[in-house]
Design an enzyme around this catalytic site. Structure first.
Site, mmCIF file in Angstrom:
data_model
loop_
_atom_site.group_PDB
_atom_site.id
_atom_site.type_symbol
_atom_site.label_atom_id
_atom_site.label_comp_id
_atom_site.label_asym_id
_atom_site.label_seq_id
_atom_site.Cartn_x
_atom_site.Cartn_y
_atom_site.Cartn_z
ATOM 1 N N GLU A 111 55.880 19.334 54.593
ATOM 2 C CA GLU A 111 55.638 20.757 54.338
ATOM 3 C C GLU A 111 55.691 21.548 55.639
ATOM 4 O OE1 GLU A 111 52.495 21.403 51.512
ATOM 5 O OE2 GLU A 111 51.866 23.249 52.506
ATOM 6 N N ASP A 113 54.606 25.479 56.759
ATOM 7 C CA ASP A 113 53.819 26.577 56.202
ATOM 8 C C ASP A 113 53.799 27.816 57.070
ATOM 9 O OD1 ASP A 113 53.023 24.920 54.150
ATOM 10 O OD2 ASP A 113 51.040 24.520 54.964
ATOM 11 N N GLU A 115 51.186 30.925 56.426
ATOM 12 C CA GLU A 115 50.099 31.439 55.585
ATOM 13 C C GLU A 115 49.539 32.698 56.240
ATOM 14 O OE1 GLU A 115 48.165 27.663 53.299
ATOM 15 O OE2 GLU A 115 47.716 27.818 55.445
ATOM 16 N N GLN A 128 48.889 31.898 59.947
ATOM 17 C CA GLN A 128 48.657 30.486 60.231
ATOM 18 C C GLN A 128 49.909 29.697 59.890
ATOM 19 O OE1 GLN A 128 44.871 28.216 59.527
ATOM 20 N NE2 GLN A 128 46.018 27.283 57.859
ATOM 21 N N THR A 129 50.322 28.817 60.791
ATOM 22 C CA THR A 129 51.406 27.890 60.510
ATOM 23 C C THR A 129 50.864 26.475 60.547
ATOM 24 O OG1 THR A 129 52.045 27.865 62.857
ATOM 25 C CG2 THR A 129 53.198 29.417 61.418
ATOM 26 N N ASN A 130 51.509 25.609 59.760
ATOM 27 C CA ASN A 130 51.078 24.217 59.709
ATOM 28 C C ASN A 130 52.289 23.363 59.351
ATOM 29 O OD1 ASN A 130 49.435 21.970 59.790
ATOM 30 N ND2 ASN A 130 48.096 22.610 58.113
ATOM 31 N N ASN A 138 47.001 19.035 59.422
ATOM 32 C CA ASN A 138 46.056 19.219 60.543
ATOM 33 C C ASN A 138 46.767 19.631 61.828
ATOM 34 O OD1 ASN A 138 43.862 18.431 58.887
ATOM 35 N ND2 ASN A 138 44.304 16.275 59.302
ATOM 36 N N ARG A 139 47.881 20.369 61.673
ATOM 37 C CA ARG A 139 48.640 20.832 62.840
ATOM 38 C C ARG A 139 48.681 22.359 62.857
ATOM 39 N NH1 ARG A 139 51.730 16.366 60.635
ATOM 40 N NH2 ARG A 139 51.539 14.554 62.026
ATOM 41 N N GLU A 140 47.523 22.958 62.685
ATOM 42 C CA GLU A 140 47.455 24.400 62.527
ATOM 43 C C GLU A 140 47.600 25.150 63.849
ATOM 44 O OE1 GLU A 140 44.925 22.315 61.801
ATOM 45 O OE2 GLU A 140 44.434 22.458 59.657
ATOM 46 N N TRP A 205 37.667 29.679 52.566
ATOM 47 C CA TRP A 205 37.994 29.324 53.957
ATOM 48 C C TRP A 205 38.817 30.371 54.701
ATOM 49 C CZ3 TRP A 205 43.068 29.067 55.563
ATOM 50 C CH2 TRP A 205 44.043 28.963 54.563
ATOM 51 N N ARG A 285 38.020 18.632 68.523
ATOM 52 C CA ARG A 285 38.482 18.111 67.242
ATOM 53 C C ARG A 285 39.183 16.764 67.407
ATOM 54 N NH1 ARG A 285 42.938 21.340 63.540
ATOM 55 N NH2 ARG A 285 42.919 19.957 61.706
#
Length: 299
Positions: A111, A113, A115, A128-130, A138-140, A205, A285
């Site tokens: 995927e 993204d 957003e 936001q991209t991912n 988890n690559r935001e 969220w 993180r």
């Protein structure tokens, strides 16, 4: 922060030059009506078009949201669309524009993204991209924008080839995601993807970590779309011929494997001024940083 006065013509001309220099036409290139390219994923009363069918409106209310997806899958290419986001109080509302290898959020999906995270009136949107490979994201990254995306249409694009994935806003690269040229678990390059867009409620969220809830008295929330443009390798089972000949297309030639000098200038400005969050710099993180974080976007 000084407002960025971006000249979009230089990167646009760079991309146009690559397209003009392509040795052959793309396996799939389109700028057509909604019905020719997309299938709906919502009730008819949450979707409408302009009289000429070239502008598409998706709405969200307390009952449900709305979305659409391409009828075809693609592997590598250029994907672009103009969006105008929900205006006013849009806290909790997410407008998504993304590519995905599956119709649902499957556990093995790839995927890419975009957003757009709504906010209270007067507060800026965040984008936001991912990136997912085999179900792992988890690559935001999160960015501010240098304009109000609710006032007029702006162009959001993805360039995807086997060397890099670029996320563009109005021809300005805001994110560069590199491949290392080896088999790995972070760069999606094997599965063809559909292109989707949707508007949905994510007030658990999306805005201030879920502290700001959707105000349903402001519903319906409406986002609009136009000028879908794709120049890509269209998938055909079991394996399309274009997959082995993508380097004949501008989006998978040497100049598309790296940022141009103008793109590097704009990307550097974005990095200095607009990045709100980068997972590759989140040392709390990740005790060990993901492998892809060591790859330079400048190469």
């Amino acid at each position: 922060m000084k407002r960025r006065v971006v000249s979009p013509m230089a990167p646009f001309l760079f991309i146009a030059a690559l397209m003009a220099a392509s040795c052959s036409s793309s396996e799939a290139a389109s700028k057509v009506s909604f019905e020719e390219n997309f299938s709906m994923m919502c009730k008819d009363n949450h979707f409408k078009t302009s009289e000429d069918g070239q502008i598409w409106y998706l709405s969200l209310d307390k009952e449900t949201g709305c979305g659409f997806q391409t009828k075809q899958r693609y592997r590598f290419g250029w994907f672009s669309m103009k969006l105008k986001l929900v205006g006013g109080d849009s806290a909790g509302v997410v407008t998504a524009y993304y590519m995905c290898s599956e119709n649902g959020a499957g556990p093995e999906r790839d995927e890419l993204d975009f957003e757009f995270l709504g906010n209270r009136t007067g507060q800026p949107y965040l984008i936001q991209t991912n990136i997912y490979k085999n179900g792992t994201g988890n690559r935001e990254m999160r960015h501010m924008l240098w304009f109000d995306p609710t006032e007029e249409y702006h162009t959001y694009s993805i360039l995807w080839n086997n060397h890099q994935i670029l996320f563009f806003v109005d021809q300005v690269p805001i994110r560069v995601y590199k491949n290392n040229g080896e088999a790995n678990n972070f760069f999606p390059n094997e599965k063809p993807m559909y292109l989707f867009s949707s508007i949905w409620n994510a007030d658990d969220w999306a805005t201030r970590g879920g502290l700001e809830k959707t105000d349903w008295q402001k519903a319906p929330f409406v986002s609009s779309y136009k000028d879908f443009n794709i120049d890509a390798c269209q998938w055909e089972d079991p394996y399309p011929a274009c997959v082995s000949t993508t380097t004949k297309n501008w989006w998978d030639q040497y100049n598309a494997w790296h940022l141009s000098s103008t793109q590097k200038t704009d990307y550097a400005w974005v990095q200095r001024n607009l990045v709100v969050y980068d997972y590759c710099k989140d040392y709390q993180r990740f005790q060990t940083m993901p492998e892809e974080c060591s790859l330079s976007p400048w190469d």
